[in-house]
Design a protein around this motif. Structure first.
Motif, short mmCIF file in Angstrom:
data_model
loop_
_atom_site.label_atom_id
_atom_site.label_comp_id
_atom_site.label_asym_id
_atom_site.label_seq_id
_atom_site.Cartn_x
_atom_site.Cartn_y
_atom_site.Cartn_z
N SER A 170 0.81 -1.22 0.00
CA SER A 170 0.00 0.00 0.00
C SER A 170 0.84 1.27 0.00
CB SER A 170 -0.92 0.02 1.22
OG SER A 170 -0.17 0.03 2.42
N HIS A 171 2.16 1.16 0.20
CA HIS A 171 3.01 2.33 0.35
C HIS A 171 4.30 2.18 -0.46
CE1 HIS A 171 0.29 3.19 3.68
NE2 HIS A 171 0.83 4.38 3.78
N PRO A 172 4.91 3.33 -0.83
CA PRO A 172 6.10 3.29 -1.66
C PRO A 172 7.32 2.77 -0.92
CG PRO A 172 5.70 5.54 -0.90
CD PRO A 172 4.52 4.70 -0.44
N PRO A 173 8.34 2.38 -1.71
CA PRO A 173 8.38 2.39 -3.18
C PRO A 173 7.68 1.15 -3.76
CG PRO A 173 10.49 1.63 -2.33
CD PRO A 173 9.66 2.00 -1.13
N PHE A 174 7.00 1.36 -4.89
CA PHE A 174 6.28 0.27 -5.53
C PHE A 174 7.20 -0.42 -6.52
CE2 PHE A 174 3.16 3.50 -4.23
CZ PHE A 174 2.41 2.74 -3.35
N TRP A 201 -2.93 3.32 -9.94
CA TRP A 201 -3.67 3.63 -8.72
C TRP A 201 -4.75 2.58 -8.48
CZ3 TRP A 201 -8.87 4.52 -7.76
CH2 TRP A 201 -9.18 4.95 -6.46
N PHE A 202 -4.94 2.23 -7.21
CA PHE A 202 -6.04 1.40 -6.76
C PHE A 202 -6.60 2.02 -5.48
CE2 PHE A 202 -3.69 -1.62 -9.33
CZ PHE A 202 -4.69 -2.39 -9.93
N PRO A 203 -7.87 1.77 -5.17
CA PRO A 203 -8.40 2.24 -3.89
C PRO A 203 -7.54 1.75 -2.73
CG PRO A 203 -10.18 1.41 -5.27
CD PRO A 203 -8.90 1.05 -5.96
N GLU A 204 -7.23 2.64 -1.80
CA GLU A 204 -6.44 2.35 -0.61
C GLU A 204 -4.98 2.03 -0.93
OE1 GLU A 204 -8.99 0.80 2.89
OE2 GLU A 204 -9.70 -0.36 1.18
N LYS A 205 -4.50 2.51 -2.07
CA LYS A 205 -3.06 2.53 -2.38
C LYS A 205 -2.59 3.95 -2.13
CE LYS A 205 0.29 1.45 -6.04
NZ LYS A 205 0.47 0.92 -7.42
N HIS A 256 -3.49 -7.68 2.44
CA HIS A 256 -3.37 -6.27 2.80
C HIS A 256 -3.90 -5.39 1.66
CE1 HIS A 256 -1.46 -2.43 3.89
NE2 HIS A 256 -1.24 -2.94 5.09
N HIS A 257 -4.54 -4.29 2.03
CA HIS A 257 -4.99 -3.34 1.00
C HIS A 257 -3.78 -2.75 0.29
CE1 HIS A 257 -3.77 0.26 3.38
NE2 HIS A 257 -4.03 -0.53 4.42
N PRO A 258 -3.88 -2.33 -0.98
CA PRO A 258 -5.05 -2.39 -1.84
C PRO A 258 -5.32 -3.83 -2.29
CG PRO A 258 -3.16 -1.66 -3.11
CD PRO A 258 -2.70 -1.75 -1.68
N SER A 269 -15.57 -14.28 -5.29
CA SER A 269 -16.05 -14.51 -3.93
C SER A 269 -17.38 -13.80 -3.70
CB SER A 269 -15.03 -14.00 -2.91
OG SER A 269 -15.10 -12.58 -2.80
N GLU A 270 -17.96 -14.04 -2.53
CA GLU A 270 -19.17 -13.33 -2.13
C GLU A 270 -18.84 -12.23 -1.13
OE1 GLU A 270 -22.64 -15.84 -1.17
OE2 GLU A 270 -21.39 -17.54 -1.76
N ALA A 271 -17.58 -11.81 -1.10
CA ALA A 271 -17.14 -10.80 -0.15
C ALA A 271 -16.37 -9.69 -0.83
CB ALA A 271 -16.31 -11.44 0.96
N GLY A 272 -16.71 -9.41 -2.09
CA GLY A 272 -16.09 -8.30 -2.80
C GLY A 272 -14.61 -8.48 -3.03
N ARG A 273 -13.91 -7.35 -3.24
CA ARG A 273 -12.47 -7.43 -3.55
C ARG A 273 -11.68 -8.00 -2.38
NH1 ARG A 273 -13.97 -2.17 -2.52
NH2 ARG A 273 -12.62 -0.83 -1.24
N TYR A 274 -12.17 -7.81 -1.16
CA TYR A 274 -11.53 -8.39 0.02
C TYR A 274 -11.53 -9.92 -0.10
CZ TYR A 274 -10.62 -9.08 5.07
OH TYR A 274 -10.10 -9.44 6.29
#
Length: 510
Positions: A170-174, A201-205, A256-258, A269-274
């Protein structure tokens, strides 16, 4: 003549028996391979064998079917960096005043003179590797110079090889790091502080404008391919080292997010991207187990599967909760906090012929105990006076007569909420969870009392998402009768509070 033939037969039988005994002796003395899988943010309720229904985890569940599953295992920190420090060094992170995650500017947190799991295994003659998320810093200067050799790092604390995500996905460096160098780095294309990274970019990145440059290195890092890339590195390393006893510390970026599973897992899954990220994780575990079987390593490899802390109620986690998926099951709390959901973790071990199939253990055990446990496994002496790790080998192997821990210290991200568990009692030294403090549904860092606005969980200190004005100053729970921490009995058992306060004080002052 018959006597001579009989004598020859006896000699042959003796020789054959002696040969078989020597073979059995050598097989028994053969060092087992060890794979320690440390998953990121996988909660107690995120796996099928721990009760999940909105996600399917057949490969992880199979580990439990063929081995031992623990129901009272804990990370001694509910925070990613301190948890990893404890796992690898066998030392409580509070002894280093370590409470929070570190990021791209941090030097190596582990002293190169410290005893580590990697160092112990290396001394025992093992090939050692760390593949995956590191998140424990590089070098000796702050800020880190990413354009110079990244040392000291994993190799200086006992690993022969490192490949992975240097901080967190979720954090640099990528970028990826291999041993002491950023993969794809060249002098004319350096990493630069304060520039925007050329990365998707992704949500929560987060922090994409904190470190850029190194276009070639960033181009090699594709978020949706990270899980597959790390799996391929692990599989290749196992194949290359199958002729020598090996220790692999495999630290996934899932979940871990993202949340960036490969495209083929999106929407499964039935629980979205998580939940989709959990599905990719389960596939990864299946691939690791397949290579062990294909290479003839299956029966002589101890596989330990666990998580660095409980599930996080981030935006992806909140979506999963609304879909009916409870990250930490019925446990109260989430990552970063002192309530059970923050640090009670899945722990499964499989070793055919040494761990019986389908065992469930309620023995108390901590991730900090892996050092002393593996040192015992490979007959390596360690100085127990310098660590907090306890030998839990017989517990890990499923011995009913073996005793688990009686007490353990549990660290949230806020020092004032440090907790101690003794047998059925857990004492938390302040109000609330001591973790994330987001107040509104939808906040990335939703946590503590405010999280109850979404989850609807019950706790006697909380009303309308806030701590009651007349709530006790600290917390005490009887986990035998109240495993989900619905009722704070701090005022009811002052003698227990006093005892646990003193035990905690003793630990802090060691």
């Amino acid at each position: 003549m018959m006597k001579f033939i009989n004598m020859i037969q006896l000699i042959l039988v003796f020789a054959l028996t002696s040969s078989c005994n020597q073979l059995l002796k050598s097989e028994k003395s053969e060092k087992p391979n060890v794979i320690l899988i440390n998953v990121d943010d996988l909660g107690y309720g995120d796996v099928g064998c721990y009760g999940a229904t909105k996600v399917k985890t057949p490969n992880i569940d199979k580990l439990a079917i063929e081995g031992i599953k623990f129901t009272d295992a804990h990370s001694v920190s509910s925070v990613c960096t301190p948890s990893r420090y404890a796992l690898l060094t066998g030392q409580y992170p509070f002894r280093k005043d370590l409470w929070h995650p570190v990021f791209y500017k941090s030097p190596l947190l582990i002293d190169t003179t410290q005893t580590t799991i990697a160092g112990v295994m290396k001394k025992a003659g093992y090939a050692t590797a760390c593949i995956g998320k590191w998140h424990l810093g590089f070098g000796s200067e702050k800020p880190v110079d990413w354009n110079q050799p990244l040392k000291p790092g994993p190799l200086e604390i006992g690993f022969d090889y490192y490949f992975g995500v240097p901080v967190v996905n979720s954090h640099p460096p990528f970028v990826y790091v291999e041993n002491h160098k950023v993969v794809g780095w060249v002098p004319e294309d350096p990493l630069v502080y304060g520039e925007k990274a050329e990365t998707q970019w992704f949500p929560e990145k987060m922090g994409m404008d904190l470190m850029g440059g190194a276009k070639a290195a960033h181009a090699k890092y594709n978020d949706r391919e990270v899980g597959t890339k790390l799996k391929e590195q692990a599989v290749d390393w196992i194949k290359k080292h199958k002729k020598k006893p090996f220790f692999l510390y495999y630290a996934t970026t899932n979940i871990h997010h993202p949340f960036t599973p490969a495209e083929r897992f999106v929407g499964t899954s039935e629980a979205g991207r998580y939940g989709d990220f959990i599905h990719e994780l389960d596939w990864i575990i299946g691939e690791i187990m397949t290579v062990l079987k294909d290479e003839g390593l299956d029966k002589n490899t101890l596989v330990i599967f666990t998580s660095d802390n409980g599930g996080m109620l981030n935006q992806g986690g909140q979506d999963a909760w609304r879909a009916g998926h409870k990250l930490n099951g019925e446990l109260l709390g989430f990552k970063f906090g002192a309530w059970e959901g923050g640090h009670r973790i899945p722990l499964i071990a499989r070793w055919p012929g040494n761990i019986a199939s389908g065992i469930e253990s309620d023995k108390l055990i901590g991730n900090v105990d892996m050092l002393a446990t593996l040192a015992t496994l490979v007959n390596q002496p360690i100085d127990s006076s310098k660590i907090d790790s306890k030998n839990m080998l017989h517990v890990l192997l499923g011995d009913n007569d073996a005793k688990g821990r009686h007490q353990i210290v549990l660290c949230p991200s806020r020092k004032k909420n440090i907790a101690i568990r003794k047998d059925k009692w857990v004492y938390i030294s302040a109000q609330n969870e001591g973790g994330f403090n987001g107040k509104n549904i939808g906040d990335h860092n939703l946590g503590g009392a405010a999280a109850h606005l979404l989850t609807g969980q019950v706790n006697s200190d909380i009303e309308n998402g806030k701590i009651k004005e007349d709530a006790p100053p600290a917390q005490l729970y009887n986990l035998d009768t109240d495993p989900y921490q619905k009722t704070n009995v701090y005022l009811k058992y002052p003698e227990v509070v006093s005892e646990l306060e003193q035990l905690l004080k003793n630990e802090l002052n060691k």
